[in-house]
Scaffold this motif. Structure first.
Motif, PDB file in Angstrom:
ATOM      1  N   ARG A  26       0.834  -1.184   0.000  1.00 24.20           N
ATOM      2  CA  ARG A  26       0.000   0.000   0.000  1.00 24.20           C
ATOM      3  C   ARG A  26       0.872   1.238   0.000  1.00 24.20           C
ATOM      4  NH1 ARG A  26      -5.304  -1.155   1.359  1.00 24.20           N
ATOM      5  NH2 ARG A  26      -5.663   0.899   0.444  1.00 24.20           N
ATOM      6  N   THR A  27       0.359   2.299  -0.576  1.00 31.56           N
ATOM      7  CA  THR A  27       1.059   3.576  -0.562  1.00 31.56           C
ATOM      8  C   THR A  27       0.262   4.547   0.278  1.00 31.56           C
ATOM      9  OG1 THR A  27       1.970   3.196  -2.765  1.00 31.56           O
ATOM     10  CG2 THR A  27       1.986   5.447  -1.942  1.00 31.56           C
ATOM     11  N   PHE A  28       0.873   5.027   1.309  1.00 34.30           N
ATOM     12  CA  PHE A  28       0.220   5.929   2.241  1.00 34.30           C
ATOM     13  C   PHE A  28       0.475   7.385   1.882  1.00 34.30           C
ATOM     14  CE2 PHE A  28      -1.268   2.889   5.262  1.00 34.30           C
ATOM     15  CZ  PHE A  28      -0.388   1.831   5.178  1.00 34.30           C
ATOM     16  N   SER A  29      -0.452   8.236   2.252  1.00 37.57           N
ATOM     17  CA  SER A  29      -0.280   9.666   1.997  1.00 37.57           C
ATOM     18  C   SER A  29       0.791  10.264   2.885  1.00 37.57           C
ATOM     19  CB  SER A  29      -1.601  10.396   2.208  1.00 37.57           C
ATOM     20  OG  SER A  29      -2.544  10.052   1.206  1.00 37.57           O
ATOM     21  N   THR A  30       0.890   9.770   4.104  1.00 32.58           N
ATOM     22  CA  THR A  30       1.867  10.302   5.057  1.00 32.58           C
ATOM     23  C   THR A  30       2.582   9.135   5.725  1.00 32.58           C
ATOM     24  OG1 THR A  30       0.460  12.221   5.521  1.00 32.58           O
ATOM     25  CG2 THR A  30       2.221  11.730   7.105  1.00 32.58           C
ATOM     26  N   THR A  31       3.886   9.186   5.713  1.00 35.68           N
ATOM     27  CA  THR A  31       4.703   8.199   6.429  1.00 35.68           C
ATOM     28  C   THR A  31       5.679   8.960   7.308  1.00 35.68           C
ATOM     29  OG1 THR A  31       4.521   6.669   4.579  1.00 35.68           O
ATOM     30  CG2 THR A  31       6.194   6.193   6.248  1.00 35.68           C
ATOM     31  N   THR A  32       5.770   8.537   8.541  1.00 32.61           N
ATOM     32  CA  THR A  32       6.508   9.306   9.541  1.00 32.61           C
ATOM     33  C   THR A  32       7.369   8.393  10.391  1.00 32.61           C
ATOM     34  OG1 THR A  32       4.725  10.935   9.606  1.00 32.61           O
ATOM     35  CG2 THR A  32       6.214  10.906  11.493  1.00 32.61           C
ATOM     36  N   TRP A  33       8.508   8.901  10.779  1.00 29.23           N
ATOM     37  CA  TRP A  33       9.372   8.213  11.732  1.00 29.23           C
ATOM     38  C   TRP A  33       9.270   8.897  13.087  1.00 29.23           C
ATOM     39  CZ3 TRP A  33      11.858   3.714  10.902  1.00 29.23           C
ATOM     40  CH2 TRP A  33      12.042   3.296   9.591  1.00 29.23           C
ATOM     41  N   LYS A  73       8.378   0.574  -4.570  1.00 26.50           N
ATOM     42  CA  LYS A  73       8.709  -0.447  -3.572  1.00 26.50           C
ATOM     43  C   LYS A  73       7.911  -0.281  -2.286  1.00 26.50           C
ATOM     44  CE  LYS A  73      13.477  -1.028  -5.190  1.00 26.50           C
ATOM     45  NZ  LYS A  73      14.921  -0.983  -4.812  1.00 26.50           N
ATOM     46  N   SER A  74       7.029   0.711  -2.269  1.00 24.43           N
ATOM     47  CA  SER A  74       6.224   0.983  -1.067  1.00 24.43           C
ATOM     48  C   SER A  74       7.110   1.123   0.161  1.00 24.43           C
ATOM     49  CB  SER A  74       5.176  -0.122  -0.849  1.00 24.43           C
ATOM     50  OG  SER A  74       4.289  -0.209  -1.942  1.00 24.43           O
TER      51      SER A  74
END
Length: 124
Positions: A26-33, A73-74
């Motif tokens: 899946r591709t998310f709109s926001t990815t955070t660490w 590569k998601s």
């Protein structure tokens, strides 16, 4: 949907690590660490939107981080340079389908999906 964070390890002060956060297709709109040390709250580190055009960094680490993504590569990457012993923590990736502004990306409660953490240890 699963998130998997990996790439942590033991590194000497001044060294570098690249963390990866892989989403299961899946591709998310926001990815955070985020990162967390024992007894402390989870702390925002860096965030990136789907296009890669909106990026946020924690002030404490700005200049030492580069967040990027490969949507084919998601996977979202966090390059950390000039690491310090105080960067030692468990690093988590989190993601959501919504686009977020800075105030929201820092809020752990905004994320529907979390990966298991990966431990980064920086020795002095």
């Amino acid at each position: 949907v699963q998130l998997q964070a990996f790439g942590g390890g033991l590194v000497q002060a001044g060294g570098s690590l690249r963390l990866s956060c892989a989403a299961s297709g899946r591709t998310f709109s926001t990815t955070t660490w985020f990162r967390q040390t024992p007894g402390k709250e989870r702390e925002f580190v860096a965030a990136i939107d789907w296009s890669g055009s909106r990026i946020y960094y924690a002030d404490s680490m700005k200049g030492r981080l580069t967040i990027s993504r490969d949507n084919a590569k998601s996977t979202v990457y966090l390059q950390m340079n000039s690491l310090k012993p105080e960067d030692t923590a468990v690093y988590y990736c989190a993601a959501d389908y919504r686009s977020m502004r800075l105030e929201s990306v820092k809020d752990v409660g905004q994320y529907a999906y979390w990966g298991k953490g990966t431990l980064v240890t920086v020795s002095s």
